[in-house]
Write a protein that holds these residues in place. Sequence first.
Motif, mmCIF file in Angstrom:
data_model
loop_
_atom_site.group_PDB
_atom_site.id
_atom_site.type_symbol
_atom_site.label_atom_id
_atom_site.label_comp_id
_atom_site.label_asym_id
_atom_site.label_seq_id
_atom_site.Cartn_x
_atom_site.Cartn_y
_atom_site.Cartn_z
ATOM 1 N N ARG A 140 -23.663 36.243 30.733
ATOM 2 C CA ARG A 140 -22.287 35.790 30.544
ATOM 3 C C ARG A 140 -22.211 34.252 30.611
ATOM 4 O O ARG A 140 -22.892 33.616 31.439
ATOM 5 C CB ARG A 140 -21.361 36.388 31.602
ATOM 6 C CG ARG A 140 -21.266 37.913 31.537
ATOM 7 C CD ARG A 140 -20.435 38.470 32.675
ATOM 8 N NE ARG A 140 -20.408 39.931 32.641
ATOM 9 C CZ ARG A 140 -19.489 40.650 32.020
ATOM 10 N NH1 ARG A 140 -18.491 40.025 31.400
ATOM 11 N NH2 ARG A 140 -19.534 41.977 32.049
ATOM 12 N N ILE A 141 -21.365 33.679 29.772
ATOM 13 C CA ILE A 141 -21.192 32.216 29.718
ATOM 14 C C ILE A 141 -19.699 31.901 29.720
ATOM 15 O O ILE A 141 -18.947 32.432 28.897
ATOM 16 C CB ILE A 141 -21.846 31.617 28.457
ATOM 17 C CG1 ILE A 141 -23.335 31.970 28.407
ATOM 18 C CG2 ILE A 141 -21.655 30.092 28.427
ATOM 19 C CD1 ILE A 141 -24.017 31.547 27.136
ATOM 20 N N ALA A 142 -19.252 31.024 30.649
ATOM 21 C CA ALA A 142 -17.832 30.662 30.739
ATOM 22 C C ALA A 142 -17.476 29.695 29.614
ATOM 23 O O ALA A 142 -18.242 28.789 29.278
ATOM 24 C CB ALA A 142 -17.538 30.032 32.090
ATOM 25 N N LEU A 143 -16.291 29.897 29.036
ATOM 26 C CA LEU A 143 -15.844 29.036 27.940
ATOM 27 C C LEU A 143 -15.356 27.671 28.404
ATOM 28 O O LEU A 143 -15.192 26.766 27.588
ATOM 29 C CB LEU A 143 -14.713 29.721 27.161
ATOM 30 C CG LEU A 143 -15.100 30.863 26.218
ATOM 31 C CD1 LEU A 143 -13.864 31.362 25.489
ATOM 32 C CD2 LEU A 143 -16.135 30.418 25.217
ATOM 33 N N ASN A 144 -15.092 27.523 29.697
ATOM 34 C CA ASN A 144 -14.547 26.234 30.150
ATOM 35 C C ASN A 144 -15.558 25.100 30.015
ATOM 36 O O ASN A 144 -15.208 23.932 30.073
ATOM 37 C CB ASN A 144 -14.043 26.339 31.590
ATOM 38 C CG ASN A 144 -15.147 26.786 32.547
ATOM 39 O OD1 ASN A 144 -16.304 26.917 32.167
ATOM 40 N ND2 ASN A 144 -14.769 27.049 33.792
ATOM 41 N N SER A 145 -16.834 25.432 29.815
ATOM 42 C CA SER A 145 -17.833 24.380 29.583
ATOM 43 C C SER A 145 -17.760 23.850 28.151
ATOM 44 O O SER A 145 -18.258 22.772 27.867
ATOM 45 C CB SER A 145 -19.239 24.915 29.871
ATOM 46 O OG SER A 145 -19.543 25.986 28.992
ATOM 47 N N ALA A 146 -17.147 24.604 27.249
ATOM 48 C CA ALA A 146 -16.936 24.224 25.845
ATOM 49 C C ALA A 146 -18.238 24.054 25.083
ATOM 50 O O ALA A 146 -18.456 24.662 24.044
ATOM 51 C CB ALA A 146 -16.083 22.963 25.722
ATOM 52 N N CYS A 151 -11.803 17.820 21.164
ATOM 53 C CA CYS A 151 -11.474 19.209 21.479
ATOM 54 C C CYS A 151 -10.006 19.291 21.871
ATOM 55 O O CYS A 151 -9.592 18.670 22.859
ATOM 56 C CB CYS A 151 -12.350 19.727 22.619
ATOM 57 S SG CYS A 151 -11.984 21.420 23.131
ATOM 58 N N ASP A 152 -9.251 20.012 21.073
ATOM 59 C CA ASP A 152 -7.824 20.197 21.318
ATOM 60 C C ASP A 152 -7.099 18.851 21.440
ATOM 61 O O ASP A 152 -6.264 18.643 22.315
ATOM 62 C CB ASP A 152 -7.619 21.037 22.582
ATOM 63 C CG ASP A 152 -6.208 21.610 22.668
ATOM 64 O OD1 ASP A 152 -5.497 21.631 21.629
ATOM 65 O OD2 ASP A 152 -5.795 22.018 23.779
ATOM 66 N N GLY A 153 -7.474 17.911 20.561
ATOM 67 C CA GLY A 153 -6.798 16.620 20.521
ATOM 68 C C GLY A 153 -7.298 15.594 21.511
ATOM 69 O O GLY A 153 -6.804 14.468 21.533
ATOM 70 N N PRO A 170 -9.110 23.953 19.244
ATOM 71 C CA PRO A 170 -9.704 23.496 17.974
ATOM 72 C C PRO A 170 -10.534 22.219 18.116
ATOM 73 O O PRO A 170 -10.274 21.394 18.969
ATOM 74 C CB PRO A 170 -8.492 23.255 17.089
ATOM 75 C CG PRO A 170 -7.398 22.921 18.049
ATOM 76 C CD PRO A 170 -7.646 23.767 19.266
ATOM 77 N N TRP A 171 -11.552 22.122 17.208
ATOM 78 C CA TRP A 171 -12.494 21.027 17.237
ATOM 79 C C TRP A 171 -12.312 20.115 16.026
ATOM 80 O O TRP A 171 -11.881 20.561 14.961
ATOM 81 C CB TRP A 171 -13.930 21.556 17.245
ATOM 82 C CG TRP A 171 -14.264 22.329 18.476
ATOM 83 C CD1 TRP A 171 -14.107 23.674 18.670
ATOM 84 C CD2 TRP A 171 -14.788 21.803 19.682
ATOM 85 N NE1 TRP A 171 -14.505 24.038 19.928
ATOM 86 C CE2 TRP A 171 -14.933 22.896 20.586
ATOM 87 C CE3 TRP A 171 -15.159 20.534 20.113
ATOM 88 C CZ2 TRP A 171 -15.438 22.742 21.866
ATOM 89 C CZ3 TRP A 171 -15.660 20.382 21.392
ATOM 90 C CH2 TRP A 171 -15.794 21.465 22.265
ATOM 91 N N LYS A 172 -12.685 18.848 16.242
ATOM 92 C CA LYS A 172 -12.624 17.873 15.152
ATOM 93 C C LYS A 172 -13.731 16.849 15.372
ATOM 94 O O LYS A 172 -13.996 16.444 16.508
ATOM 95 C CB LYS A 172 -11.262 17.167 15.118
ATOM 96 C CG LYS A 172 -11.138 16.106 14.031
ATOM 97 C CD LYS A 172 -9.802 15.375 14.132
ATOM 98 C CE LYS A 172 -9.726 14.246 13.122
ATOM 99 N NZ LYS A 172 -8.459 13.473 13.254
#
Length: 384
Positions: A52-58, A95-97, A117-119
């Motif tokens: 398992r990998i947490a998304l908060n690390s992005a 990431c997210d602005g 979202p990414w840019k």
Amino acid sequence: MLYLIDKLMGRTRVTINENERAIWFYKGEVRGILGAGEHVLPNRRNQVRIERIALNSAAFVSVYEKALFEKAADQAEAQLTQYRTGSDEIAVIECDGRIHSVLSPDSKLTVWTDAGPWKADVIALEQDPVIAPALLQRLMKAGVASLLSQVRIVEVDKGQVGLVTVDGRMTGELTPGVTGYWMVGQKVAVKIVDLTRQPLDVTGQELLTRDRVTLRINVAAEYRVVDPVKAVTEVKDFTDALYRALQYAFRKTLGAMTLDQILESQVTVDAEAATKVRSDMAAIGLEVTDITLKDVILPGEMRDILNQVVSAQKAAEANVIKRREETNATRSLLNTAKVMADNPVMLRLKELEALESIAGKVDKLTVTNGTEGLMNDLVKLSGD
């Protein structure tokens, strides 16, 4: 009941939360990525493993990244986004602005797509190493050390100029303000030059005069940089160059003079030395204004001798003045005597003045034989 059926069918159920993702393995082999929700996986003889990998690390950092894109490409491309930079590129990842990271040249970053979202803003370093002012402000506000480590921030104050060199080549000048440069793949250096008037003191310089007297002098000068490019490129340190020019000019000028000449004509000495200094410094972009020989310091024994000489000179001058006044007084008395000899009335008036002076110094005066007799008696007394 469902558990028994899954066990008989040789499978297992796995639940993944919204804030996490998972890599699943079967018999030690990477099979794919599990998104949020419930998943039914084959599990004969308990051969399934979940990471398992947490998304908060992005950012996605795993030793199985290559295996995922090779063996489960569809799932990897659906869940992950990759950014790459060339040898002369930098990428600002948002990431997210908000700025997430800055990719240096020849780098790669893999992120969880759902963490966006990414840019990505890719910047070619060969075009311009200067960071756009708006982006620089965002980087400074983010305050992340990992971001600022790739940035050189230069602040130029009012009255200053910044000379910029990139990989050893001078590329331009900076006016007052804040400027940022990318510090990856190239070496950016900025030399701040102060354009305001500045003082420079040359103190305690010892020299030998023509008559072999050792002196110590203090010199003060004021200068400003009028051509910063020349001042930085023509010499290693323009302040040191000015210091040495002042030192050499005064040594050469004062060394050709005697002590008496130096003490009598300091203004002339300053003018001669200043002409040479100003000419040399103009060649390296400096304008030298005031140059002053502030102090001439004699050794202790020489100072005592000089004081004695001055005292003797002043005593001789005082004696000359005294003799001159005595001569003038004698000449005045002689002129007065000649006038009295030619004019009896004048002589009589002088006698009366003398009698008045004597009368003012005694309490009582008795005249028995007239004024003429009194004067004759006084003359007799004076003769005796």
